[in-house]
Design an enzyme around this catalytic site. Structure first.
Site, PDB file in Angstrom:
ATOM      1  N   SER A 259       0.844  -1.196   0.000  1.00 35.18           N
ATOM      2  CA  SER A 259       0.000   0.000   0.000  1.00 35.18           C
ATOM      3  C   SER A 259       0.879   1.246   0.000  1.00 35.18           C
ATOM      4  O   SER A 259       2.106   1.165   0.088  1.00 35.18           O
ATOM      5  CB  SER A 259      -0.920   0.014   1.229  1.00 35.18           C
TER       6      SER A 259
ATOM      7  N   ILE B 141       3.139   4.456  -0.433  1.00 41.37           N
ATOM      8  CA  ILE B 141       4.275   4.805  -1.274  1.00 41.37           C
ATOM      9  C   ILE B 141       4.860   3.563  -1.937  1.00 41.37           C
ATOM     10  O   ILE B 141       5.214   3.592  -3.122  1.00 41.37           O
ATOM     11  CB  ILE B 141       5.360   5.531  -0.437  1.00 41.37           C
TER      12      ILE B 141
ATOM     13  N   SER C 229      11.862   9.810   7.096  1.00 45.40           N
ATOM     14  CA  SER C 229      10.780  10.776   7.245  1.00 45.40           C
ATOM     15  C   SER C 229      11.417  12.133   7.491  1.00 45.40           C
ATOM     16  O   SER C 229      12.597  12.210   7.887  1.00 45.40           O
ATOM     17  CB  SER C 229       9.899  10.402   8.440  1.00 45.40           C
TER      18      SER C 229
ATOM     19  N   TYR D  17       8.591   7.394  17.057  1.00 50.18           N
ATOM     20  CA  TYR D  17       8.763   7.380  15.598  1.00 50.18           C
ATOM     21  C   TYR D  17       9.954   8.248  15.203  1.00 50.18           C
ATOM     22  O   TYR D  17      10.797   7.829  14.405  1.00 50.18           O
ATOM     23  CB  TYR D  17       7.470   7.885  14.962  1.00 50.18           C
TER      24      TYR D  17
ATOM     25  N   LYS E  17      13.443   6.986  13.372  1.00 49.08           N
ATOM     26  CA  LYS E  17      13.826   7.556  12.081  1.00 49.08           C
ATOM     27  C   LYS E  17      15.150   8.319  12.172  1.00 49.08           C
ATOM     28  O   LYS E  17      15.964   8.278  11.244  1.00 49.08           O
ATOM     29  CB  LYS E  17      12.716   8.470  11.560  1.00 49.08           C
TER      30      LYS E  17
END
Length: 264
Positions: free
Chosen positions: A16, A18, A141, A154, A158
């Site tokens: 799903s 990107i 991100s 998160y 990242k």
């Protein structure tokens, strides 16, 4: 796309968002694709949409299964005899305040977003070294460059990816291995719906910023252009990209801007 033609490209998180859009965009570029995610049925649907089934393999993958990476890499290589590009796209986000978040949520984010990506990338590294050729496309991100409330775990995972893959590039440039870090901002995917809340359950609802983000098709095209040019980093999104430069030159101003934005 001369630099892509004939290449074997392995995309994680391809069911799903990107990853799916990237698979669809690459399917007409005369390359072999290996599509990975946990949901094998969804991967088969993506494969059918691509249309050139002989050049596409489906390989289920769970980034939380660190010990199983040797087997999954061997399977990936066996499909087309080699892997030229690994797109580390799979991962999960978070929406909860630090004071409310159970420690197990932080562990899950690190296990999947950071350690899972590292485990897979390290396992395929000998293959890249042997071939004196390889390219890691790692989707981090904008949160890998600066922080935002409700995303502490998160952001931490990242940020860690940037540290690891910057060193990967330095240590293995001599082996013909390249690294491109892809930093999306708001993209119209299910990332917010699937984000972990304080107790580890999914948020199951979208947010306005994500709904108003760039399309995954746009993100996929920007990614392709970036790794064709062997860029070190690429930033994808709207006005949120300005946060990169505010963080670098005016960190206190960025702090005020982010707090004022009230983004969830």
């Amino acid at each position: 796309m001369s630099k892509i033609a004939g290449k074997t490209i392995w995309i994680t998180g391809a069911s799903s968002g990107i990853g799916k859009s990237l698979a669809l965009a690459l399917s007409s570029r005369n390359c072999n694709l290996i599509l990975s995610a946990r949901n094998a049925g969804a991967l088969q649907e993506v494969k059918s949409l691509c249309g050139n089934g002989d050049n596409i393999a489906v390989l289920p993958l769970d980034l939380n299964d660190h010990e199983g990476m040797n087997e999954v890499v061997n399977k990936a290589v066996s499909h087309f005899g080699k892997v030229d590009i690994l797109v580390n796209n799979a991962g999960i986000s978070q929406r909860s305040l630090i004071k409310d978040t159970d420690f197990s949520v932080y562990k899950k984010l690190i296990d999947i977003d950071y350690l899972g990506t590292v485990a897979l990338s390290k396992e395929i590294l000998p293959h890249f070294i042997q071939n004196q050729n390889g390219h890691y496309i790692t989707v981090t991100s904008l949160m890998g460059k600066f922080g935002s409330p409700y995303r502490s775990g998160y952001c931490g995972a990242k940020h860690a990816l940037h540290g690891f893959f910057d060193v990967m590039r330095m240590e293995h440039e001599k082996d013909g291995i390249n690294v491109t870090l892809v930093c999306p901002g708001f993209v119209q995917t299910n990332v917010a719906k699937n984000a972990l809340t304080a107790d580890g359950s999914p948020q199951e609802q979208d947010d306005v910023a994500t709904q108003n983000g760039v399309t995954p098709e746009y993100a996929a095209q920007k990614m392709i252009a970036a790794f064709e040019k062997n860029k070190f980093e690429v930033y994808i999104g709207g006005k949120e990209i300005k946060g990169i430069y505010l963080k670098r030159f005016f960190p206190k101003l960025l702090h005020k801007v982010v707090l004022k934005s009230q983004v969830r």
